[in-house]
Design a protein around this motif. Sequence first.
Motif, PDB file in Angstrom:
ATOM      1  N   ARG A  65       0.832  -1.216   0.000  1.00  0.00           N
ATOM      2  CA  ARG A  65       0.000   0.000   0.000  1.00  0.00           C
ATOM      3  C   ARG A  65       0.856   1.252   0.000  1.00  0.00           C
ATOM      4  O   ARG A  65       0.599   2.197  -0.710  1.00  0.00           O
ATOM      5  CB  ARG A  65      -0.911   0.023   1.227  1.00  0.00           C
ATOM      6  CG  ARG A  65      -2.237  -0.599   0.943  1.00  0.00           C
ATOM      7  CD  ARG A  65      -3.146  -0.447   2.115  1.00  0.00           C
ATOM      8  NE  ARG A  65      -3.764  -1.760   2.215  1.00  0.00           N
ATOM      9  CZ  ARG A  65      -4.259  -2.298   3.270  1.00  0.00           C
ATOM     10  NH1 ARG A  65      -4.250  -1.653   4.385  1.00  0.00           N
ATOM     11  NH2 ARG A  65      -4.774  -3.480   3.255  1.00  0.00           N
ATOM     12  N   ARG A  66       1.878   1.228   0.853  1.00  0.00           N
ATOM     13  CA  ARG A  66       2.751   2.396   0.932  1.00  0.00           C
ATOM     14  C   ARG A  66       3.550   2.545  -0.363  1.00  0.00           C
ATOM     15  O   ARG A  66       3.713   3.642  -0.887  1.00  0.00           O
ATOM     16  CB  ARG A  66       3.695   2.277   2.129  1.00  0.00           C
ATOM     17  CG  ARG A  66       4.390   3.573   2.421  1.00  0.00           C
ATOM     18  CD  ARG A  66       5.025   3.562   3.763  1.00  0.00           C
ATOM     19  NE  ARG A  66       6.417   3.140   3.582  1.00  0.00           N
ATOM     20  CZ  ARG A  66       7.189   2.691   4.533  1.00  0.00           C
ATOM     21  NH1 ARG A  66       6.709   2.536   5.730  1.00  0.00           N
ATOM     22  NH2 ARG A  66       8.428   2.371   4.296  1.00  0.00           N
ATOM     23  N   ALA A 111       2.701   1.475  -3.281  1.00  0.00           N
ATOM     24  CA  ALA A 111       1.781   1.813  -4.372  1.00  0.00           C
ATOM     25  C   ALA A 111       1.495   3.307  -4.415  1.00  0.00           C
ATOM     26  O   ALA A 111       1.146   3.835  -5.460  1.00  0.00           O
ATOM     27  CB  ALA A 111       0.479   1.029  -4.231  1.00  0.00           C
ATOM     28  N   SER A 112       1.661   3.988  -3.289  1.00  0.00           N
ATOM     29  CA  SER A 112       1.403   5.422  -3.272  1.00  0.00           C
ATOM     30  C   SER A 112       2.575   6.220  -3.846  1.00  0.00           C
ATOM     31  O   SER A 112       2.411   7.373  -4.202  1.00  0.00           O
ATOM     32  CB  SER A 112       1.101   5.886  -1.850  1.00  0.00           C
ATOM     33  OG  SER A 112       2.263   5.782  -1.041  1.00  0.00           O
ATOM     34  N   HIS A 130       1.494  -3.890  -8.454  1.00  0.00           N
ATOM     35  CA  HIS A 130       0.621  -2.704  -8.502  1.00  0.00           C
ATOM     36  C   HIS A 130      -0.836  -3.150  -8.388  1.00  0.00           C
ATOM     37  O   HIS A 130      -1.296  -4.012  -9.106  1.00  0.00           O
ATOM     38  CB  HIS A 130       0.816  -1.930  -9.802  1.00  0.00           C
ATOM     39  CG  HIS A 130       0.047  -0.660  -9.824  1.00  0.00           C
ATOM     40  ND1 HIS A 130       0.392   0.419  -9.051  1.00  0.00           N
ATOM     41  CD2 HIS A 130      -1.063  -0.303 -10.507  1.00  0.00           C
ATOM     42  CE1 HIS A 130      -0.459   1.392  -9.268  1.00  0.00           C
ATOM     43  NE2 HIS A 130      -1.351   0.983 -10.157  1.00  0.00           N
ATOM     44  N   ARG A 146      -3.406  -5.090  -2.574  1.00  0.00           N
ATOM     45  CA  ARG A 146      -3.722  -4.379  -1.325  1.00  0.00           C
ATOM     46  C   ARG A 146      -3.537  -5.263  -0.131  1.00  0.00           C
ATOM     47  O   ARG A 146      -3.833  -6.354  -0.028  1.00  0.00           O
ATOM     48  CB  ARG A 146      -5.150  -3.859  -1.340  1.00  0.00           C
ATOM     49  CG  ARG A 146      -5.433  -2.955  -2.515  1.00  0.00           C
ATOM     50  CD  ARG A 146      -5.034  -1.535  -2.182  1.00  0.00           C
ATOM     51  NE  ARG A 146      -5.333  -0.701  -3.320  1.00  0.00           N
ATOM     52  CZ  ARG A 146      -4.523   0.194  -3.780  1.00  0.00           C
ATOM     53  NH1 ARG A 146      -3.368   0.403  -3.250  1.00  0.00           N
ATOM     54  NH2 ARG A 146      -4.849   0.939  -4.796  1.00  0.00           N
TER      55      ARG A 146
END
Length: 155
Positions: free
Chosen positions: A78-79, A81-82, A152, A155
């Motif tokens: 998640r981190r 992906a940001s 990508h 989650r």
Amino acid sequence: MGTRRNAPHGGGRPPGRFVLWREVLIAYAAPALTAGAGGLASGRQDLTVAALTSIAGTSALVAALTGARLRRAGIRPRRAASLPKAVLAAGAALMAAVVAAGAVHLAVQGLTVWPAPFPSGSPWPGRLRLDVPLSAALAAAIITWRWRGATHGVR
């Protein structure tokens, strides 16, 4: 109207799996072939030998270590992906280059204390100072880029 180049999953296709052993194999083969071909074409035997040892070996080792770390989710998807893929890859490259440069510095300094395995006047200690950090940076950037592309959307 075409698909966006950076669209997630390439237009509806699921991302490719990140298979570490394949990544490590390519991380060894690609620089070994390209640098080896350059050494053969230029007639530089030291480059041809370095292509198979310090260049490709470093690349494969860093790819294995970086890939294993990423697969263990040391960087949470998640981190990660940001962050933009380029930022993540550049950070991994910088870290790998700094660690590799430090390791080479210590190793080359150790060669002055203990009997050197290289003949006097050998280009190897100097080659290592360039080959190892550069190979480490490239391998870390490419593995991180490919891992980020494969994960990508996870989650």
